[in-house]
Design an enzyme around this catalytic site. Structure first.
Site, PDB file in Angstrom:
ATOM      1  N   GLU A   1     -11.657   0.789  -3.953  1.00 47.73           N
ATOM      2  CA  GLU A   1     -10.762   0.817  -2.608  1.00 47.73           C
ATOM      3  C   GLU A   1      -9.767   1.743  -2.908  1.00 47.73           C
ATOM      4  O   GLU A   1      -9.214   1.911  -4.159  1.00 47.73           O
ATOM      5  CB  GLU A   1     -10.641  -0.064  -1.670  1.00 47.73           C
ATOM      6  CG  GLU A   1      -9.413  -1.363  -2.338  1.00 47.73           C
ATOM      7  CD  GLU A   1      -9.365  -2.653  -1.690  1.00 47.73           C
ATOM      8  OE1 GLU A   1     -11.258  -2.866  -0.457  1.00 47.73           O
ATOM      9  OE2 GLU A   1      -8.930  -3.555  -1.556  1.00 47.73           O
TER      10      GLU A   1
ATOM     11  N   ASP B   1       0.714  -1.565   0.019  1.00 48.85           N
ATOM     12  CA  ASP B   1       0.167  -0.226  -0.168  1.00 48.85           C
ATOM     13  C   ASP B   1       1.067   1.504  -0.107  1.00 48.85           C
ATOM     14  O   ASP B   1       0.711   1.962   0.497  1.00 48.85           O
ATOM     15  CB  ASP B   1      -0.488  -0.459   0.787  1.00 48.85           C
ATOM     16  CG  ASP B   1      -1.901  -1.225   1.178  1.00 48.85           C
ATOM     17  OD1 ASP B   1      -1.997  -1.810  -0.015  1.00 48.85           O
ATOM     18  OD2 ASP B   1      -2.164  -2.360   2.695  1.00 48.85           O
TER      19      ASP B   1
END
Length: 512
Positions: A173, A14
């Site tokens: 997302e 991420d």
């Protein structure tokens, strides 16, 4: 621009990036580990150095009761008016959505301000034309949502609104808002974080939309390809030193025939971006071997615990270990590796093949060397002394089922050694798995191989821990002393640090 991929090898998912005064700062997820949210620095997007962590104090994230795979999910790093911001969601408990600030990205960072209105994951931070902060996040259930926030108090300035439904792929997302020219761009991850992972984008006249989806979405995905880096997604955009654009994103480097198993978990990569008709186009990521390493850590050094490579589970390294006169000492409290808060001090595995070894004196306790994915997926070499012998036990835990193999060596210090070998290339039987794990011990003039097994079951695809393999020291009972921790790693086909001149004997098998 030469691109070293991965940018950050080993468990570093991420990635989010910001450019400030010619310097790049990148932050990644850490889930249940502390210190949390490491910050790396680069001036060229090629050479990276760790400079600190956002969460260095347990109260900043409050992970004590957060179950795996919760914790610090998907941060975003931004900068405005001399202040660095990192916003993150502590998922499945803890403090929820929190924004941290610092004037120096190396830290210290403040205690953080919770934002209760953000009830989803993967928060992004941007500012509209009048300077109001916008938090864009993935709702639970999806889609992408947004709210204006007072960052000083954490209070919402409006009701949370739905922003974009995505393109129809699973689980939109990981949003990031960027302004370029007259357009605002909304970058999202879709398809889940497995082989269907993808990056999609939309643009609009304001940070609230309305949104026009790129007709060629997804911008990038490795799904259905033979690309050696898979699961590409969760991207952020940044300007390159030559004035172009690049995308940082996560991916995995699966090994074996069929590219099936990823022992290191999700890593941070970079892909150059070109703009076509106002839309970004990114190439699939081609990996470059991480340089070989052969490093021995002085565990008796006074500054050893300040090394930024250490990780502990829901506790800080200084809570787990202490520096002794001749090594690091871990004091077990009865909690084993299957506990949510083990006495564990580890470092990310950075290479597809690695050998890690450590000298252990367990005459006053029980502990050893472990490779951890989560509480249910780990393997270890454990020493326990009684003054007359040192019993070494190889342990392998898979989905809560444990197998053990033991051998008795002479009293005193022993060396514990893990050899983690990637599978060979080509269509051969040995290439079908996830590589070979060999657990051995050296002591009493003997080198004993206790166990050898297929590493596929300790991979991202099987464990689903969201993290990756972390190699480290642990203690269960008493005081266990460690010295001469050595890590040798390579991404090549060879075996790092192989020693072919030592006798090999098989230990006794035991149930678990």
């Amino acid at each position: 621009m030469h691109t070293p991929n991965p940018l950050l090898p080993g468990f570093n998912p991420d990635p989010s990036i910001v450019l400030v005064d010619g310097v790049y700062y990148l932050v990644t997820s850490t889930f249940e580990y502390l210190p949390g949210l490491p910050v790396h620095r680069s001036t060229d997007l090629v050479h990276w150095e760790p400079i600190g962590n956002v969460a260095t104090r347990p109260e900043q994230l409050d992970l004590g009761s957060v179950p795996t795979p919760g914790g610090a999910w998907a941060p975003t790093i931004r900068h405005r008016d001399g202040i660095f911001y990192v916003i993150v969601t502590v998922m499945l408990g803890g403090r929820g959505c929190v924004v941290f600030t610092a004037t120096d990205p190396a830290g210290p960072w403040d205690d953080g301000t919770p934002i209760p209105a953000v009830t989803g994951i993967d928060p992004d931070l941007a500012w509209d034309d009048d300077g109001t902060a916008l938090v864009t996040f993935a709702g639970f259930p999806h889609p992408i949502r947004q709210v204006r926030v007072d960052l000083a108090t954490g209070e919402a300035l409006e009701e949370v609104r739905t922003l974009w439904e995505g393109t129809g792929r699973y689980a939109p997302e990981g949003p990031h808002l960027h302004r370029r020219g007259e357009h605002w761009y909304l970058l999202v991850a879709e398809g889940g974080t497995d082989r269907g992972h993808a990056v999609s984008i939309a643009r609009g006249p304001s940070p609230a939309g309305p949104w026009e989806a790129d007709p060629d979405n997804p911008v990038v995905t490795a799904s259905g390809t033979e690309n050696p880096v898979q699961n590409l997604g969760h991207a952020d955009l940044v300007e390159t030193p030559d004035g172009g654009t690049a995308m940082v994103l996560l991916g995995v480097r699966p090994v074996g025939f069929g590219h099936a198993f990823s022992p290191l978990g999700r890593e941070a990569f970079l892909s150059p971006v070109r703009w076509v008709d106002g839309w970004p186009r990114a190439a699939l990521v081609t990996p470059a071997p991480t340089p070989d390493e052969d490093v021995t850590l002085d565990l008796a050094g006074p500054a050893v615990l300040t090394d930024l490579g250490w990780l502990s589970v829901r506790r800080t390294p200084s809570e787990v270990a202490a520096v002794g006169d001749d090594g690091l000492v871990l004091a077990g409290d009865g909690r084993d590796l299957d506990d949510a808060v083990p006495c564990f001090l580890g470092r990310r595995q950075r290479h597809l093949s690695a050998t890690v070894s450590v000298r252990v004196d367990a005459s006053g306790g029980r502990g050893g060397l472990a490779a951890r994915h989560d509480e249910m997926h780990w393997f270890a070499l454990e020493a326990r002394g009684d003054g007359a012998v040192t019993r070494v036990t190889a342990r392998a835990a898979l989905a809560g089922i444990e197998q053990t193999w033991s051998v008795d060596l002479g009293p005193g210090e022993v060396e514990l050694r893990m050899n983690l070998l990637r599978p060979p290339h080509g269509f051969v039987p040995a290439a079908a798995g996830g590589g070979t794990v060999t657990l051995s011990a050296v002591g009493d003039g003997r080198h004993v191989r206790l166990a050898e097994f297929d590493g596929r079951y300790w991979s991202f695809e099987v464990a689903k821990s969201f993290t990756g393999r972390v190699l480290g020291l642990y203690a269960v009972e008493g005081r266990v002393r460690f010295s001469e921790l050595r890590y040798r790693g390579t991404d090549g086909p060879g075996e790092p640090g192989a020693r072919g001149d030592e006798p090999v004997r098989t230990g006794t098998s035991g149930g678990g």
